[in-house]
Scaffold this motif. Structure first.
Motif, mmCIF file in Angstrom:
data_model
loop_
_atom_site.group_PDB
_atom_site.id
_atom_site.type_symbol
_atom_site.label_atom_id
_atom_site.label_comp_id
_atom_site.label_asym_id
_atom_site.label_seq_id
_atom_site.Cartn_x
_atom_site.Cartn_y
_atom_site.Cartn_z
ATOM 1 N N ASP A 16 44.188 47.543 46.174
ATOM 2 C CA ASP A 16 44.713 47.414 44.825
ATOM 3 C C ASP A 16 46.233 47.384 44.884
ATOM 4 O O ASP A 16 46.874 48.420 45.018
ATOM 5 N N GLN A 17 46.797 46.189 44.798
ATOM 6 C CA GLN A 17 48.251 46.067 44.881
ATOM 7 C C GLN A 17 48.721 44.930 43.993
ATOM 8 O O GLN A 17 48.102 43.875 43.935
ATOM 9 N N ASN A 18 49.816 45.160 43.269
ATOM 10 C CA ASN A 18 50.414 44.105 42.465
ATOM 11 C C ASN A 18 51.266 43.231 43.365
ATOM 12 O O ASN A 18 52.017 43.732 44.195
ATOM 13 N N VAL A 19 51.160 41.918 43.175
ATOM 14 C CA VAL A 19 51.914 40.943 43.958
ATOM 15 C C VAL A 19 52.811 40.180 42.993
ATOM 16 O O VAL A 19 52.380 39.791 41.906
ATOM 17 N N TYR A 20 54.064 39.968 43.392
ATOM 18 C CA TYR A 20 55.039 39.258 42.571
ATOM 19 C C TYR A 20 55.525 38.047 43.354
ATOM 20 O O TYR A 20 55.971 38.186 44.491
ATOM 21 N N ASP A 42 56.410 43.187 46.527
ATOM 22 C CA ASP A 42 56.445 44.234 45.517
ATOM 23 C C ASP A 42 57.601 43.962 44.552
ATOM 24 O O ASP A 42 58.524 43.202 44.847
ATOM 25 N N ALA A 63 53.216 37.922 38.261
ATOM 26 C CA ALA A 63 52.597 39.088 38.883
ATOM 27 C C ALA A 63 51.085 38.917 38.808
ATOM 28 O O ALA A 63 50.562 38.382 37.830
ATOM 29 N N ASN A 65 47.148 40.772 40.385
ATOM 30 C CA ASN A 65 46.421 41.788 41.130
ATOM 31 C C ASN A 65 44.983 41.304 41.229
ATOM 32 O O ASN A 65 44.256 41.309 40.235
ATOM 33 N N THR A 66 44.592 40.838 42.405
ATOM 34 C CA THR A 66 43.248 40.284 42.566
ATOM 35 C C THR A 66 42.172 41.354 42.493
ATOM 36 O O THR A 66 41.044 41.073 42.105
ATOM 37 N N PHE A 67 42.511 42.574 42.843
ATOM 38 C CA PHE A 67 41.548 43.672 42.778
ATOM 39 C C PHE A 67 41.188 43.974 41.322
ATOM 40 O O PHE A 67 40.038 44.222 40.995
ATOM 41 N N GLU A 68 42.200 43.939 40.444
ATOM 42 C CA GLU A 68 41.985 44.235 39.025
ATOM 43 C C GLU A 68 41.719 42.974 38.198
ATOM 44 O O GLU A 68 41.499 43.064 36.994
#
Length: 111
Positions: A16-20, A42, A63, A65-68
């Motif tokens: 779970d990580q946000n990508v920019y 990040d 931004a 987040n593929t997990f969310e």
């Protein structure tokens, strides 16, 4: 002999990580999503790179987040970020581009 039904995933498990990512424009080459090391996507790194002039003509910051299962245009928030008090960030809508919703609908008068 027993055969395993398990197959390895080709999708990396980054959790779970946000990508920019930054959409950057170049005079003759057009615009492209800039290549980025997975560990340097990040928000803090992207803001630092924007402020230090690492981009030619940044247009948008996206931004996701593929997990969310979400994605968003965060350009305005990044441009107004308090993390960059010394210089304004150079993110704006490119004047030579218009959105499909900015263009009036064409009518066919020959019918």
């Amino acid at each position: 002999m027993r055969q395993s039904r398990w197959t390895p995933s080709i999708v990396p498990s980054i959790g779970d990580q946000n990508v920019y990512l930054v959409l950057d424009c170049f005079e003759r080459s057009g615009c492209a999503w800039r290549e980025a090391d997975a560990g340097k996507t990040d928000l803090e790194t992207v803001i630092r790179d924007l402020m230090s002039g690492q981009y030619n003509d940044p247009q948008r910051v996206i931004a996701f987040n593929t997990f969310e299962h979400w994605a968003d245009d965060v350009s305005e928030g990044v441009a107004r970020s308090g993390d960059a008090p010394t210089q304004p960030t150079k993110i704006s809508h490119h004047p030579s581009r218009t959105s499909w919703c900015d263009t009036p609908a064409e009518t066919n008068s020959t019918i």
